[in-house]
Design a protein around this motif. Structure first.
Motif, short mmCIF file in Angstrom:
data_model
loop_
_atom_site.label_atom_id
_atom_site.label_comp_id
_atom_site.label_asym_id
_atom_site.label_seq_id
_atom_site.Cartn_x
_atom_site.Cartn_y
_atom_site.Cartn_z
N PRO A 73 52.82 61.59 45.32
CA PRO A 73 52.01 61.86 44.50
C PRO A 73 50.82 60.90 43.12
N GLU A 74 51.80 60.97 42.39
CA GLU A 74 51.64 60.75 41.29
C GLU A 74 51.49 58.89 41.09
N GLN A 75 51.70 58.74 42.65
CA GLN A 75 52.21 57.13 43.19
C GLN A 75 50.24 56.76 42.75
N VAL A 76 49.46 57.00 43.52
CA VAL A 76 48.17 57.24 43.72
C VAL A 76 47.36 56.59 42.84
N PRO A 77 47.48 57.43 41.56
CA PRO A 77 46.64 56.75 40.91
C PRO A 77 47.10 55.58 39.76
N GLU A 78 47.73 55.02 39.82
CA GLU A 78 48.80 53.83 38.99
C GLU A 78 47.71 52.74 39.11
N ASP A 79 46.97 51.90 39.95
CA ASP A 79 46.11 50.77 39.42
C ASP A 79 44.34 50.57 40.17
N VAL A 80 44.10 51.77 39.76
CA VAL A 80 42.90 52.06 40.84
C VAL A 80 41.72 52.47 40.39
N ASP A 81 40.45 52.41 40.80
CA ASP A 81 39.54 52.18 40.31
C ASP A 81 38.93 53.53 40.54
N LYS B 154 27.35 48.91 38.30
CA LYS B 154 26.39 48.18 38.75
C LYS B 154 27.26 46.98 39.04
N GLY B 155 27.52 45.94 40.19
CA GLY B 155 27.49 44.75 39.90
C GLY B 155 29.36 44.24 40.67
N ARG B 156 29.64 45.73 40.47
CA ARG B 156 31.32 45.15 41.22
C ARG B 156 30.72 44.77 42.62
N LYS B 157 32.18 43.61 43.25
CA LYS B 157 32.48 43.41 44.47
C LYS B 157 32.82 43.94 45.50
N SER B 158 34.82 44.45 43.87
CA SER B 158 35.40 45.03 44.75
C SER B 158 36.10 45.76 43.79
N LEU B 159 37.19 46.79 44.58
CA LEU B 159 37.36 47.92 44.31
C LEU B 159 39.04 47.97 44.53
#
Length: 333
Positions: free
Chosen positions: A195-203, A132-137
């Motif tokens: 595949p293990e690189q994808v979750p490093e810096d994500v919401d 809620k309220g987030r503008k970017s991801l």
């Protein structure tokens, strides 16, 4: 008379923005009880069963949308096998709309286009109410096919995407995705080699693959991440589910009997009480997840016919207003 519409007519009157708004309203209606959605019925054509050997399925997905006063059903399937050899898309489907007061059938139209839009829209709407309220991801995406494109397009309607990490087992597909979506994603699109690189810096992590193995590891998921296992098969380890701080679904009955949680539910390790809330309850402000920055969230929108029927009714009204469609006296009424 029943109106039959072409795919070109349908595409000319409804877009992703329309469907995101429709899905949001329909989720709210589900929670409020003005939308009726039985669990979908699956005809297994070899997806899991040994017979018939067509490596696919069809789902029957009925719904009633109270705020539109329309009933309908989507008949949709995913076929590999011969369909893939013929160079046809994985998904095919049709939507039938009916007047619930008279029981007359008022429209027939393609279901695959709306399916692709609303599946992406479900993720975008869920993220809107979780963050809620987030503008970017920052987004992590497994699978660079049609659903990868529509998931991204839907999220971009609600958020600015600062970074999008994409992995596909077929690297040229990921590279094509990077080019296709460069004007949709405001930030950077990074093609991952592993595949293990994808979750490093994500919401948010979204899996839209045809993988039949549980490739997404629990050890890759950090707090502050929402995981969406969207594919037809089991793409995530059971520990991703069991280690989640909250589980959000679109439809409790469906989520327990198909998709990522089915095997755990069958074994009695996951029950209805394990589910924290629904997307509809979040949309209707009936539940608040609070600060999710340190929580691991699992969100499973299995897909409901209500989303398709509601979007199809919007398209129907617009096509009628434009004089589109062909009359067929199918029933003789």
């Amino acid at each position: 008379m029943t109106k039959v519409f072409t795919i070109d007519e349908l595409k000319s009157v409804i877009n992703m923005k329309d469907v995101v708004e429709s899905v949001d309203r329909t989720f709210k209606g589900l929670a409020e009880g003005v939308v009726i959605n039985p669990t979908k019925v699956t005809l297994d054509l070899g997806e899991n069963a040994p017979y018939p050997p067509y490596d696919g399925f069809f789902n029957a997905m009925p719904a009633y949308i109270g705020y539109q006063d329309v009933a309908g059903i989507k008949w949709v399937g995913g076929i590999l096998g011969e369909r893939k050899k013929a160079g046809l898309p994985f998904i095919s489907g049709m939507i039938l709309l009916a007047n619930p007061r008279l029981g007359t059938f008022k429209a027939v139209m393609d279901g695959a286009y709306i399916t692709n839009l609303r599946t992406g829209a479900q993720t975008a709407v869920a993220l809107k109410h979780i963050y809620k309220g987030r503008k970017s991801l920052n987004v992590g995406l497994y699978g660079a096919g049609m659903q990868g494109h529509t998931q991204t397009a839907a999220i971009a309607e609600v958020f600015d995407i600062d970074k999008l990490y994409v992995y596909d087992v077929y690297t040229p597909a990921a590279e094509k995705f990077q080019q296709d979506m460069k004007d949709v994603v405001k930030g950077e699109i990074i093609v991952c080699d592993a595949p293990e690189q994808v979750p490093e810096d994500v919401d948010a992590i979204i899996t839209v693959t045809q993988a039949k193995d549980s490739f997404l590891k629990a050890e890759w998921i950090r707090p502050g991440t929402v995981v969406f296992p969207m594919g037809s098969y089991k793409e995530i380890e059971d520990e991703v589910i069991l280690q989640s701080d909250a589980i959000v679904v679109d439809h409790v009955g469906q989520a327990l009997h198909r998709g990522a949680m089915k095997s755990l539910a069958d074994a009695g390790k996951i029950t209805a009480e394990s589910i924290t809330t629904t997307i509809g309850e979040l949309a209707a402000d009936m539940y608040d997840l609070g600060d999710v920055s340190e929580k691991k969230i699992l969100c499973i929108p299995i897909g409901t016919g209500a989303m398709d029927v509601a979007a199809a009714e919007i398209a129907y009204q617009r096509m009628i207003a434009k004089g589109m469609g062909t009359d067929f006296n199918i029933t003789g009424e």
